[in-house]
Design an enzyme around this catalytic site. Sequence first.
Site, PDB file in Angstrom:
ATOM      1  N   SER A  66       0.823  -1.222   0.000  1.00 22.07           N
ATOM      2  CA  SER A  66       0.000   0.000   0.000  1.00 22.07           C
ATOM      3  C   SER A  66       0.857   1.273   0.000  1.00 22.07           C
ATOM      4  O   SER A  66       0.343   2.353  -0.259  1.00 22.07           O
ATOM      5  CB  SER A  66      -0.972   0.018   1.186  1.00 22.07           C
ATOM      6  OG  SER A  66      -0.292   0.182   2.411  1.00 22.07           O
ATOM      7  N   HIS A  67       2.157   1.156   0.283  1.00 21.60           N
ATOM      8  CA  HIS A  67       3.022   2.346   0.241  1.00 21.60           C
ATOM      9  C   HIS A  67       4.285   2.115  -0.581  1.00 21.60           C
ATOM     10  O   HIS A  67       5.299   2.778  -0.384  1.00 21.60           O
ATOM     11  CB  HIS A  67       3.308   2.856   1.659  1.00 21.60           C
ATOM     12  CG  HIS A  67       2.079   3.463   2.253  1.00 21.60           C
ATOM     13  ND1 HIS A  67       1.061   2.697   2.785  1.00 21.60           N
ATOM     14  CD2 HIS A  67       1.652   4.744   2.309  1.00 21.60           C
ATOM     15  CE1 HIS A  67       0.073   3.479   3.171  1.00 21.60           C
ATOM     16  NE2 HIS A  67       0.392   4.725   2.893  1.00 21.60           N
ATOM     17  N   PHE A 198       0.084   1.750  12.165  1.00 16.33           N
ATOM     18  CA  PHE A 198      -1.169   1.460  11.464  1.00 16.33           C
ATOM     19  C   PHE A 198      -2.020   2.707  11.311  1.00 16.33           C
ATOM     20  O   PHE A 198      -1.895   3.675  12.067  1.00 16.33           O
ATOM     21  CB  PHE A 198      -1.966   0.355  12.165  1.00 16.33           C
ATOM     22  CG  PHE A 198      -2.110   0.505  13.659  1.00 16.33           C
ATOM     23  CD1 PHE A 198      -2.893   1.513  14.198  1.00 16.33           C
ATOM     24  CD2 PHE A 198      -1.461  -0.370  14.517  1.00 16.33           C
ATOM     25  CE1 PHE A 198      -3.029   1.645  15.570  1.00 16.33           C
ATOM     26  CE2 PHE A 198      -1.588  -0.238  15.891  1.00 16.33           C
ATOM     27  CZ  PHE A 198      -2.372   0.775  16.420  1.00 16.33           C
ATOM     28  N   GLU A 207      -4.845   0.592   0.659  1.00 15.85           N
ATOM     29  CA  GLU A 207      -5.308  -0.791   0.598  1.00 15.85           C
ATOM     30  C   GLU A 207      -6.667  -0.860  -0.127  1.00 15.85           C
ATOM     31  O   GLU A 207      -6.939  -1.802  -0.876  1.00 15.85           O
ATOM     32  CB  GLU A 207      -5.422  -1.297   2.037  1.00 15.85           C
ATOM     33  CG  GLU A 207      -5.291  -2.756   2.263  1.00 15.85           C
ATOM     34  CD  GLU A 207      -4.164  -3.449   1.509  1.00 15.85           C
ATOM     35  OE1 GLU A 207      -4.511  -4.286   0.664  1.00 15.85           O
ATOM     36  OE2 GLU A 207      -2.982  -3.169   1.756  1.00 15.85           O
TER      37      GLU A 207
HETATM   38  P1  NDP Z   1      -2.405  -2.919   9.087  1.00 19.16           P
HETATM   39  O1  NDP Z   1      -3.818  -2.913   9.492  1.00 19.16           O
HETATM   40  O2  NDP Z   1      -1.879  -4.059   8.298  1.00 19.16           O
HETATM   41  O3  NDP Z   1      -1.547  -2.744  10.412  1.00 19.16           O
HETATM   42  C1  NDP Z   1      -0.202  -2.595  10.302  1.00 19.16           C
HETATM   43  C2  NDP Z   1       0.512  -2.853  11.607  1.00 19.16           C
HETATM   44  O4  NDP Z   1      -0.073  -3.915  12.370  1.00 19.16           O
HETATM   45  C3  NDP Z   1       1.903  -3.302  11.284  1.00 19.16           C
HETATM   46  O5  NDP Z   1       2.783  -2.892  12.291  1.00 19.16           O
HETATM   47  C4  NDP Z   1       1.714  -4.822  11.214  1.00 19.16           C
HETATM   48  O6  NDP Z   1       2.911  -5.531  11.282  1.00 19.16           O
HETATM   49  C5  NDP Z   1       0.836  -5.035  12.398  1.00 19.16           C
HETATM   50  N1  NDP Z   1       0.073  -6.272  12.340  1.00 19.16           N
HETATM   51  C6  NDP Z   1      -0.756  -6.671  11.340  1.00 19.16           C
HETATM   52  N2  NDP Z   1      -1.291  -7.865  11.641  1.00 19.16           N
HETATM   53  C7  NDP Z   1      -0.797  -8.228  12.843  1.00 19.16           C
HETATM   54  C8  NDP Z   1      -0.973  -9.361  13.689  1.00 19.16           C
HETATM   55  N3  NDP Z   1      -1.776 -10.371  13.349  1.00 19.16           N
HETATM   56  N4  NDP Z   1      -0.302  -9.396  14.859  1.00 19.16           N
HETATM   57  C9  NDP Z   1       0.511  -8.395  15.208  1.00 19.16           C
HETATM   58  N5  NDP Z   1       0.722  -7.296  14.463  1.00 19.16           N
HETATM   59  C10 NDP Z   1       0.072  -7.217  13.292  1.00 19.16           C
HETATM   60  O7  NDP Z   1      -1.973  -1.644   8.229  1.00 19.16           O
HETATM   61  P2  NDP Z   1      -2.756  -0.300   7.885  1.00 19.16           P
HETATM   62  O8  NDP Z   1      -3.505  -0.513   6.628  1.00 19.16           O
HETATM   63  O9  NDP Z   1      -3.492   0.206   9.067  1.00 19.16           O
HETATM   64  O10 NDP Z   1      -1.501   0.690   7.607  1.00 19.16           O
HETATM   65  C11 NDP Z   1      -0.539   0.352   6.645  1.00 19.16           C
HETATM   66  C12 NDP Z   1       0.440   1.476   6.468  1.00 19.16           C
HETATM   67  O11 NDP Z   1      -0.189   2.602   5.918  1.00 19.16           O
HETATM   68  C13 NDP Z   1       1.158   1.966   7.724  1.00 19.16           C
HETATM   69  O12 NDP Z   1       2.534   1.771   7.509  1.00 19.16           O
HETATM   70  C14 NDP Z   1       0.819   3.444   7.803  1.00 19.16           C
HETATM   71  O13 NDP Z   1       1.876   4.294   8.227  1.00 19.16           O
HETATM   72  C15 NDP Z   1       0.462   3.752   6.373  1.00 19.16           C
HETATM   73  N6  NDP Z   1      -0.424   4.913   6.287  1.00 19.16           N
HETATM   74  C16 NDP Z   1       0.101   6.127   5.989  1.00 19.16           C
HETATM   75  C17 NDP Z   1      -0.724   7.235   5.929  1.00 19.16           C
HETATM   76  C18 NDP Z   1      -0.193   8.603   5.682  1.00 19.16           C
HETATM   77  O14 NDP Z   1      -0.959   9.547   5.721  1.00 19.16           O
HETATM   78  N7  NDP Z   1       1.066   8.801   5.444  1.00 19.16           N
HETATM   79  C19 NDP Z   1      -2.157   7.129   6.168  1.00 19.16           C
HETATM   80  C20 NDP Z   1      -2.587   5.797   6.531  1.00 19.16           C
HETATM   81  C21 NDP Z   1      -1.739   4.731   6.576  1.00 19.16           C
HETATM   82  P3  NDP Z   1       3.444  -6.252   9.904  1.00 19.16           P
HETATM   83  O15 NDP Z   1       3.837  -5.139   8.988  1.00 19.16           O
HETATM   84  O16 NDP Z   1       4.594  -7.095  10.353  1.00 19.16           O
HETATM   85  O17 NDP Z   1       2.307  -7.067   9.364  1.00 19.16           O
HETATM   86  O1  PYC Z   2      -3.053   4.870   2.529  1.00 16.90           O
HETATM   87  O2  PYC Z   2      -4.415   6.080   3.728  1.00 16.90           O
HETATM   88  C1  PYC Z   2      -3.401   5.942   3.061  1.00 16.90           C
HETATM   89  C2  PYC Z   2      -2.506   7.097   2.889  1.00 16.90           C
HETATM   90  C3  PYC Z   2      -2.820   8.404   2.970  1.00 16.90           C
HETATM   91  C4  PYC Z   2      -1.670   9.112   2.721  1.00 16.90           C
HETATM   92  C5  PYC Z   2      -0.697   8.230   2.500  1.00 16.90           C
HETATM   93  N1  PYC Z   2      -1.214   6.996   2.618  1.00 16.90           N
END
Ligand code: NDP
Ligand code: PYC
Length: 356
Positions: A66-67, A198, A207
């Site tokens: 996703s990134h 997360f 995603e």
């Molecule tokens: P997830 O819901 O997959 O959660 C990610 C985190 O939870 C990771 O640290 C992951 O570790 C951990 N995790 C997942 N499953 C388990 C499990 N079963 N047991 C323990 N830990 C677990 O990801 P999101 O979709 O919420 O976010 C993904 C990325 O998107 C993040 O890196 C976030 O920074 C980025 N993002 C950035 C934004 C921005 O504005 N810049 C906005 C929103 C999101 P692992 O990686 O090892 O699976």
């Molecule tokens: O995946 O939600 C997202 C996101 C927003 C900005 C960067 N990633």
Amino acid sequence: MQQAQTMLVATIASPREEVPDDSLILSEAEITKLTLSILRHHGLAQEQATALTELIVAAERGECPSHGVYRLAGLVRTMKSGKVKLDARPSVSVDDTAIVRVDADSGFSPLAFNLGRPRLAEKARKHGIAAMAINRCVHFTALWPEVEALCADGLVSMAMTPSHSWVAPAGGVKPLFGTNPFAFGWPRPSGNPYVFDFATSMVARGEIELHRQRNEPLPDGWAIDRNGKPTNDAAAAMSGALLTFGGHKGSALSTMIELIAGPLIGDLTSAQSQHFDDGAGAAPFHGELVIALCPNVFLKDAKDRYFESAEGLLNNIVAQGARLPSQRRFEARVRTGLNGISVSRPQYEILKSLTL
Ligand code: NDP
Ligand code: PYC
């Protein structure tokens, strides 16, 4: 120039191996060159492009699609929209407080973070706790590379940022919050740090976009459509709203992030970022807050003892058969280091088209 770039991509990114599921395997060096060439081709200054490329490649290395490279199409759109300054030069300012301020100069956030990081570490080591406010940055990256970097500096840290208003508050039906990620890093005496990162929405918006591209239904409970009705359709979710994780709890955390990584640091909320975008479809523009805590200052001579007790806690999680967050990503790093990085054929075609 254009032709030279295209030839470069053809040379560096020609797939070495085809795998059955219509994916290509590229080396990390190939992904790096391809990413850098796309960013440079669209006019991004070298220093900005290098900082950005490192994070996109790190995402691919950790199998965090996703990134990863999928973001490049949106980044090119952002660069073409004029919503990001291509040759931005971030400036770092400090005073005698524990706050480091980085003005990203309307550029992408990674270079701003890299420039501010040493001053943040310095302040945390002096005061025990310090904060870095990054302002006026275009932000699209995952946050774990930042908290991991601070773990490498021996610091405990948290990072958070708004995005665009894509998420409804618990009990509401209209998008207001960003996907507002929250990351935490804890350095361990040996091996990989404890890191989680997360979105405070059920899932990152990236995603949802990937589900839409692959024509896959969303799991129940992720999103509502524009009429506030639950939906499993990614396109309907994108024109409706995502839901927060954990209902009212995620909603409150998301609100906190809006507040302390928005108005508190003199920057925009997700709704204001969306307004600034004005339909351009660019990456969000706002601030980021990073907080660092120095264990040596908190614990002095007792640090080793208390970090051993922290190890006990983490080991007891694993002893139950649970996994630590980031463990999958750390394992993926080893795997992609050995086997290369898998890129789907349609994604590869999109990347190639971005060099034209
Ligand atoms: P997830 O819901 O997959 O959660 C990610 C985190 O939870 C990771 O640290 C992951 O570790 C951990 N995790 C997942 N499953 C388990 C499990 N079963 N047991 C323990 N830990 C677990 O990801 P999101 O979709 O919420 O976010 C993904 C990325 O998107 C993040 O890196 C976030 O920074 C980025 N993002 C950035 C934004 C921005 O504005 N810049 C906005 C929103 C999101 P692992 O990686 O090892 O699976
Ligand atoms: O995946 O939600 C997202 C996101 C927003 C900005 C960067 N990633």
